[in-house]
Design a protein around this motif. Structure first.
Motif, mmCIF file in Angstrom:
data_model
loop_
_atom_site.group_PDB
_atom_site.id
_atom_site.type_symbol
_atom_site.label_atom_id
_atom_site.label_comp_id
_atom_site.label_asym_id
_atom_site.label_seq_id
_atom_site.Cartn_x
_atom_site.Cartn_y
_atom_site.Cartn_z
ATOM 1 N N SER A 4 6.057 -5.047 -0.231
ATOM 2 C CA SER A 4 6.932 -4.775 -1.372
ATOM 3 C C SER A 4 6.310 -3.725 -2.279
ATOM 4 N N SER A 5 7.164 -2.957 -2.879
ATOM 5 C CA SER A 5 6.697 -1.965 -3.837
ATOM 6 C C SER A 5 5.978 -2.653 -4.982
ATOM 7 N N HIS A 15 0.778 3.668 -8.727
ATOM 8 C CA HIS A 15 1.966 3.488 -7.892
ATOM 9 C C HIS A 15 2.893 4.693 -8.023
ATOM 10 N N THR A 16 3.216 5.050 -9.201
ATOM 11 C CA THR A 16 3.931 6.291 -9.452
ATOM 12 C C THR A 16 3.108 7.025 -10.495
ATOM 13 N N SER A 25 4.410 8.655 -5.225
ATOM 14 C CA SER A 25 5.151 7.404 -5.286
ATOM 15 C C SER A 25 5.077 6.708 -3.936
ATOM 16 N N GLN A 27 7.110 3.826 -1.633
ATOM 17 C CA GLN A 27 8.354 3.090 -1.490
ATOM 18 C C GLN A 27 8.296 2.234 -0.235
ATOM 19 N N ASP A 28 8.831 1.030 -0.343
ATOM 20 C CA ASP A 28 8.924 0.152 0.805
ATOM 21 C C ASP A 28 9.988 0.691 1.750
ATOM 22 N N PRO A 33 5.255 1.260 4.382
ATOM 23 C CA PRO A 33 5.491 2.062 3.185
ATOM 24 C C PRO A 33 5.574 3.557 3.461
ATOM 25 N N SER A 36 5.188 9.383 -0.896
ATOM 26 C CA SER A 36 5.696 10.732 -1.142
ATOM 27 C C SER A 36 4.813 11.416 -2.173
#
Length: 124
Positions: A4-5, A15-16, A25, A27-28, A33, A36
């Motif tokens: 999970s994110s 995380h971001t 970032s 993302q799940d 994952p 990006s």
């Protein structure tokens, strides 16, 4: 169990992450994952990028893959490439393949001239 994110967010303050040169970032996605990265991968961003990628590897279930989207990378020096190669080594040692699914022309060129492009492709 899907990654999970929220799990990555709780484990990593990056995380971001956005600063003057890079945005990252996580993302799940089905199967693992997707990380990006936008901007410059260099000495300035390497510490935070390394920390985020290591946390992502640790949080990813064994056997799942980690995908890098480097389509918005505008610059990558040897420090940035070193972070990617070290992350690959860690991911593979934990049975978590690391692949690049998209790369900017500059990133493609760097991977090509250094001979590292094949290291980030999925096994067929």
């Amino acid at each position: 169990m899907p990654l999970s994110s929220e799990a990555i967010l709780l484990e990593s303050p990056w995380h971001t992450r956005q600063d003057s040169r890079v945005s990252v970032s996580v993302q799940d996605a089905p199967g693992g994952p997707v990380v990006s990265i936008t901007g410059e991968l260099d000495l300035t961003s390497a510490t935070h990028l390394r920390a985020l990628l290591m946390k992502t590897v640790e949080a990813c279930p064994r056997g799942w893959g980690i995908t890098l989207d480097l389509s918005r990378v505008t610059f990558c020096d040897c420090t940035g490439l070193h972070v990617l190669l070290c992350t690959r080594r860690l991911a593979l040692s934990n049975r978590r393949p690391l692949v690049i699914n998209a790369a900017s022309p500059r990133m493609d060129r760097l991977l090509e001239i250094t001979g590292t492009a094949p290291l980030f492709t999925s096994a067929r």
